[in-house]
Design a protein around this motif. Structure first.
Motif, mmCIF file in Angstrom:
data_model
loop_
_atom_site.group_PDB
_atom_site.id
_atom_site.type_symbol
_atom_site.label_atom_id
_atom_site.label_comp_id
_atom_site.label_asym_id
_atom_site.label_seq_id
_atom_site.Cartn_x
_atom_site.Cartn_y
_atom_site.Cartn_z
ATOM 1 N N VAL A 58 -0.548 -12.823 0.146
ATOM 2 C CA VAL A 58 -1.929 -12.629 -0.265
ATOM 3 C C VAL A 58 -2.195 -11.143 -0.445
ATOM 4 C CG1 VAL A 58 -4.344 -13.009 0.335
ATOM 5 C CG2 VAL A 58 -2.614 -14.675 1.038
ATOM 6 N N MET A 59 -2.791 -10.796 -1.567
ATOM 7 C CA MET A 59 -3.225 -9.425 -1.811
ATOM 8 C C MET A 59 -4.745 -9.410 -1.796
ATOM 9 S SD MET A 59 -2.672 -6.991 -5.082
ATOM 10 C CE MET A 59 -3.540 -5.443 -5.183
ATOM 11 N N PHE A 60 -5.300 -8.736 -0.816
ATOM 12 C CA PHE A 60 -6.740 -8.522 -0.766
ATOM 13 C C PHE A 60 -7.000 -7.207 -1.492
ATOM 14 C CE2 PHE A 60 -7.829 -11.944 2.007
ATOM 15 C CZ PHE A 60 -6.691 -12.161 2.756
ATOM 16 N N TYR A 61 -7.806 -7.253 -2.537
ATOM 17 C CA TYR A 61 -8.012 -6.056 -3.342
ATOM 18 C C TYR A 61 -9.480 -5.849 -3.669
ATOM 19 C CZ TYR A 61 -8.823 -8.861 -7.514
ATOM 20 O OH TYR A 61 -9.346 -9.728 -8.422
ATOM 21 N N ALA A 62 -9.760 -4.646 -4.129
ATOM 22 C CA ALA A 62 -11.095 -4.309 -4.625
ATOM 23 C C ALA A 62 -10.915 -3.763 -6.042
ATOM 24 C CB ALA A 62 -11.756 -3.265 -3.736
ATOM 25 N N PRO A 63 -11.606 -4.295 -7.032
ATOM 26 C CA PRO A 63 -11.411 -3.874 -8.410
ATOM 27 C C PRO A 63 -11.695 -2.389 -8.651
ATOM 28 C CG PRO A 63 -12.950 -5.737 -8.300
ATOM 29 C CD PRO A 63 -12.597 -5.351 -6.906
ATOM 30 N N TRP A 64 -12.504 -1.772 -7.806
ATOM 31 C CA TRP A 64 -12.847 -0.362 -7.972
ATOM 32 C C TRP A 64 -11.834 0.565 -7.296
ATOM 33 C CZ3 TRP A 64 -13.056 1.453 -3.122
ATOM 34 C CH2 TRP A 64 -13.405 0.566 -2.111
ATOM 35 N N CYS A 65 -10.946 0.019 -6.460
ATOM 36 C CA CYS A 65 -10.012 0.816 -5.664
ATOM 37 C C CYS A 65 -8.821 1.291 -6.504
ATOM 38 C CB CYS A 65 -9.523 -0.009 -4.484
ATOM 39 S SG CYS A 65 -8.248 0.800 -3.512
ATOM 40 N N PHE A 66 -8.557 2.578 -6.450
ATOM 41 C CA PHE A 66 -7.434 3.161 -7.193
ATOM 42 C C PHE A 66 -6.120 2.483 -6.822
ATOM 43 C CE2 PHE A 66 -3.899 6.174 -7.165
ATOM 44 C CZ PHE A 66 -3.826 6.491 -8.507
ATOM 45 N N TRP A 67 -5.868 2.308 -5.535
ATOM 46 C CA TRP A 67 -4.592 1.739 -5.088
ATOM 47 C C TRP A 67 -4.469 0.276 -5.478
ATOM 48 C CZ3 TRP A 67 -1.553 5.509 -4.390
ATOM 49 C CH2 TRP A 67 -2.019 6.711 -3.878
ATOM 50 N N SER A 68 -5.558 -0.441 -5.449
ATOM 51 C CA SER A 68 -5.530 -1.831 -5.899
ATOM 52 C C SER A 68 -5.197 -1.905 -7.387
ATOM 53 C CB SER A 68 -6.877 -2.507 -5.645
ATOM 54 O OG SER A 68 -7.132 -2.656 -4.284
ATOM 55 N N LYS A 69 -5.796 -1.030 -8.176
ATOM 56 C CA LYS A 69 -5.515 -1.003 -9.614
ATOM 57 C C LYS A 69 -4.050 -0.693 -9.887
ATOM 58 C CE LYS A 69 -10.108 0.555 -11.001
ATOM 59 N NZ LYS A 69 -10.866 1.661 -11.578
ATOM 60 N N PRO A 87 12.215 -22.665 -1.875
ATOM 61 C CA PRO A 87 10.923 -23.008 -2.454
ATOM 62 C C PRO A 87 10.255 -21.767 -3.044
ATOM 63 C CG PRO A 87 10.707 -22.858 -0.091
ATOM 64 C CD PRO A 87 12.164 -22.667 -0.411
ATOM 65 N N PRO A 88 9.418 -21.957 -4.050
ATOM 66 C CA PRO A 88 8.761 -20.806 -4.667
ATOM 67 C C PRO A 88 7.807 -20.109 -3.713
ATOM 68 C CG PRO A 88 7.890 -22.855 -5.558
ATOM 69 C CD PRO A 88 9.022 -23.215 -4.657
ATOM 70 N N VAL A 89 7.675 -18.805 -3.903
ATOM 71 C CA VAL A 89 6.740 -18.007 -3.120
ATOM 72 C C VAL A 89 5.503 -17.821 -3.978
ATOM 73 C CG1 VAL A 89 6.355 -15.818 -1.973
ATOM 74 C CG2 VAL A 89 8.643 -16.838 -1.952
ATOM 75 N N LYS A 90 4.374 -18.259 -3.478
ATOM 76 C CA LYS A 90 3.115 -18.180 -4.218
ATOM 77 C C LYS A 90 2.423 -16.884 -3.877
ATOM 78 C CE LYS A 90 -0.179 -20.207 -6.606
ATOM 79 N NZ LYS A 90 -0.024 -20.664 -7.959
ATOM 80 N N LEU A 91 2.023 -16.125 -4.888
ATOM 81 C CA LEU A 91 1.265 -14.893 -4.696
ATOM 82 C C LEU A 91 -0.159 -15.122 -5.165
ATOM 83 C CD1 LEU A 91 4.280 -13.894 -4.686
ATOM 84 C CD2 LEU A 91 3.364 -11.721 -5.396
ATOM 85 N N ILE A 92 -1.106 -14.883 -4.263
ATOM 86 C CA ILE A 92 -2.508 -15.052 -4.611
ATOM 87 C C ILE A 92 -3.261 -13.754 -4.368
ATOM 88 C CG2 ILE A 92 -2.539 -17.535 -4.239
ATOM 89 C CD1 ILE A 92 -3.860 -17.097 -1.578
ATOM 90 N N LYS A 93 -4.309 -13.565 -5.173
ATOM 91 C CA LYS A 93 -5.149 -12.372 -5.070
ATOM 92 C C LYS A 93 -6.537 -12.788 -4.618
ATOM 93 C CE LYS A 93 -4.292 -11.455 -9.449
ATOM 94 N NZ LYS A 93 -4.230 -10.823 -10.780
ATOM 95 N N VAL A 94 -7.118 -11.979 -3.730
ATOM 96 C CA VAL A 94 -8.458 -12.254 -3.244
ATOM 97 C C VAL A 94 -9.275 -10.988 -3.416
ATOM 98 C CG1 VAL A 94 -9.878 -12.898 -1.276
ATOM 99 C CG2 VAL A 94 -7.607 -13.911 -1.556
ATOM 100 N N ASP A 95 -10.368 -11.101 -4.183
ATOM 101 C CA ASP A 95 -11.274 -9.974 -4.394
ATOM 102 C C ASP A 95 -12.293 -9.974 -3.281
ATOM 103 O OD1 ASP A 95 -13.059 -8.071 -5.208
ATOM 104 O OD2 ASP A 95 -13.580 -9.032 -7.087
#
Length: 95
Positions: A58-69, A87-95
C-alpha cells in the motif's frame, strides 16, 4: 505483528523490482507501463482489497507532495512487474 513484517518485506521486494528495471534497459522496454496495474483504494473498499489479495503493498500518498509525485510512476512500474508473480502482489494507492 505479521502484517508490518509483510509490509516491510513487500517494500523490499518493490525496491528490488525497481532496481532490476532501472538496471536493465531491455527489461524496461519489455514492460508495458501504459497499462496501470495499481488500484486506487478508498476508505470504503480498503479492507476488501486487503482480504482479497494474499500480498498487498500500500502506498499512502498526497497529490501535492513532491516525494509522492516522484514515487507514483515508479510504483506503477513495480505494480506491472509484480502482477506476473505467483501469487501476484497487488499494489494499491490510497490518497
Amino acid at each position: 505483528m505479521q502484517r508490518p513484517c509483510l509490509l516491510v518485506l513487500a517494500g523490499l521486494l518493490v525496491s528490488g523490482c525497481l532496481l532490476s528495471v532501472r538496471g536493465d534497459p531491455a527489461a524496461a522496454a519489455e514492460n508495458d507501463t501504459s497499462v496501470v496495474a495499481t488500484t486506487e483504494a478508498t476508505e470504503a473498499d480498503f479492507d476488501e482489497h486487503i482480504k482479497e489479495n494474499p500480498y498487498v503493498v500500500v502506498m499512502f500518498y498526497a497529490p501535492w507532495c513532491f516525494w509522492s509525485k516522484m514515487l507514483l510512476p515508479e510504483f506503477d512500474i513495480a505494480a506491472a512487474n509484480l502482477t506476473v508473480h505467483d501469487p501476484p502482489v497487488k499494489l494499491i494507492k490510497v490518497d
